[in-house]
Design an enzyme around this catalytic site. Structure first.
Site, PDB file in Angstrom:
ATOM      1  N   LYS A  60      89.528  69.959 -48.125  1.00 31.24           N
ATOM      2  CA  LYS A  60      89.432  70.695 -49.377  1.00 31.24           C
ATOM      3  C   LYS A  60      88.220  71.610 -49.243  1.00 31.24           C
ATOM      4  O   LYS A  60      87.088  71.203 -49.547  1.00 31.24           O
ATOM      5  CB  LYS A  60      89.282  69.762 -50.577  1.00 31.24           C
ATOM      6  CG  LYS A  60      89.428  70.472 -51.917  1.00 31.24           C
ATOM      7  CD  LYS A  60      89.514  69.497 -53.059  1.00 31.24           C
ATOM      8  CE  LYS A  60      89.629  70.228 -54.405  1.00 31.24           C
ATOM      9  NZ  LYS A  60      90.903  70.969 -54.546  1.00 31.24           N
ATOM     10  N   SER A  64      84.946  72.050 -56.872  1.00 33.34           N
ATOM     11  CA  SER A  64      83.975  72.117 -57.972  1.00 33.34           C
ATOM     12  C   SER A  64      84.123  70.872 -58.835  1.00 33.34           C
ATOM     13  O   SER A  64      85.222  70.350 -59.018  1.00 33.34           O
ATOM     14  CB  SER A  64      84.174  73.387 -58.798  1.00 33.34           C
ATOM     15  OG  SER A  64      85.511  73.487 -59.257  1.00 33.34           O
ATOM     16  N   ASP A  77      88.355  64.376 -55.394  1.00 32.59           N
ATOM     17  CA  ASP A  77      89.576  64.771 -54.689  1.00 32.59           C
ATOM     18  C   ASP A  77      89.349  64.844 -53.182  1.00 32.59           C
ATOM     19  O   ASP A  77      90.201  64.426 -52.392  1.00 32.59           O
ATOM     20  CB  ASP A  77      90.074  66.125 -55.200  1.00 32.59           C
ATOM     21  CG  ASP A  77      90.547  66.061 -56.642  1.00 32.59           C
ATOM     22  OD1 ASP A  77      90.863  64.954 -57.118  1.00 32.59           O
ATOM     23  OD2 ASP A  77      90.592  67.124 -57.301  1.00 32.59           O
ATOM     24  N   GLU A 138      93.952  71.592 -48.846  1.00 38.64           N
ATOM     25  CA  GLU A 138      94.233  71.724 -50.280  1.00 38.64           C
ATOM     26  C   GLU A 138      93.439  72.882 -50.868  1.00 38.64           C
ATOM     27  O   GLU A 138      92.219  72.970 -50.706  1.00 38.64           O
ATOM     28  CB  GLU A 138      93.884  70.437 -51.027  1.00 38.64           C
ATOM     29  CG  GLU A 138      94.168  70.521 -52.520  1.00 38.64           C
ATOM     30  CD  GLU A 138      93.627  69.346 -53.305  1.00 38.64           C
ATOM     31  OE1 GLU A 138      93.445  69.496 -54.532  1.00 38.64           O
ATOM     32  OE2 GLU A 138      93.383  68.281 -52.696  1.00 38.64           O
ATOM     33  N   GLY A 139      94.132  73.759 -51.585  1.00 38.92           N
ATOM     34  CA  GLY A 139      93.479  74.891 -52.222  1.00 38.92           C
ATOM     35  C   GLY A 139      92.836  74.528 -53.544  1.00 38.92           C
ATOM     36  O   GLY A 139      92.662  73.351 -53.879  1.00 38.92           O
TER      37      GLY A 139
END
Length: 245
Positions: A60, A64, A77, A138-139
């Site tokens: 990732k 934030s 995450d 992952e964006g």
């Protein structure tokens, strides 16, 4: 929550170099919005790829909303992706930019006084690639959410040379959001190869019917449907995904 669709069984381990090569570079995971379960889907995908016999690690690049720990800033995450990876990669490579404030990355970076550089992301990805067969990247937020002042998600996809998988959060408005996202991804020149349905609203009316419409309307195959769980277990959900290129 009940589904009309039976669980998708985990695919068998690749038996030849061609099958293995399909996953050699990895995928870029985006979503129809923020908060629709990209991380759970990405972690489940990592477990599904590992079940095929691949060394699969997650990434990732920008996250934030982080907590300070004795080891530094950590994002929930990104930690989920790290835990789903094998071999276990260094956190700083999984998440090169851990931004404290839970804001859009562009704003979170400005508040932290951080400039997000593509070169640092590419270097971390190269290190992850060197220790694995495939990297699931992952964006941030939805496809059109900027990564920084100067970077969009398509810039990462182009630089990493990865196909895109779209996670669709099944809730009111999902059909519109999914179709617009798919069109935007393809209009930007990225290669959309599949989508994953994620049941995020257990009270959604006609969830199965919405899913069936998406199966007909989206231009790429569905890789599986993840049922709603208050505390999802990516390893248990992996059997519901069947990655296809």
């Amino acid at each position: 929550m009940s589904h009309t669709q039976p669980p998708v069984q985990a695919a068998s381990r690749p038996t030849d170099a061609t099958a293995l090569a399909r996953f050699a570079r990895g995928v870029f995971v985006t979503g129809t919005d923020t908060g629709i379960g990209k991380s759970v889907a990405s972690a489940s995908l990592l477990h599904a790829l590992r079940a095929r016999g691949l060394r699969a690690v997650g990434m990732k690049p920008v996250a934030s909303g982080c907590e300070r720990t004795p080891e530094g800033w950590r994002n929930e995450d990104a930690l989920l992706l790290q835990a789903a990876s094998a071999p276990t990669p260094p956190y700083d490579d999984v998440n090169p930019y851990a931004l404290p404030q839970p804001l859009a990355p562009e704003l979170a970076a400005a508040q932290a006084g951080v400039e997000i550089a593509l070169a640092a992301i590419l270097a971390a990805h190269a290190r992850l690639s060197a220790q694995s067969d495939t990297v699931v990247v992952e964006g941030v937020g939805g496809w059109a959410a900027p990564v920084s002042v100067t970077l969009d998600q398509i810039d990462l996809v182009r630089a990493l040379d990865l196909p895109v998988v779209l996670v669709v959060g099944l809730r009111l408005g999902a059909i519109n959001h999914a179709r617009l996202s798919a069109r935007a991804i393809q209009a930007d020149g990225a290669r959309l190869v599949g989508w994953i349905a994620n049941d995020i609203d257990p009270r959604m009316a006609c969830a199965d019917e919405n899913f069936e419409i998406l199966c007909r309307r989206l231009p790429v195959p569905c890789w599986g449907r993840l049922p709603y769980f208050a505390s999802p277990d990516p390893q248990a959900l992996a059997g519901r995904l069947q990655p296809r290129f």
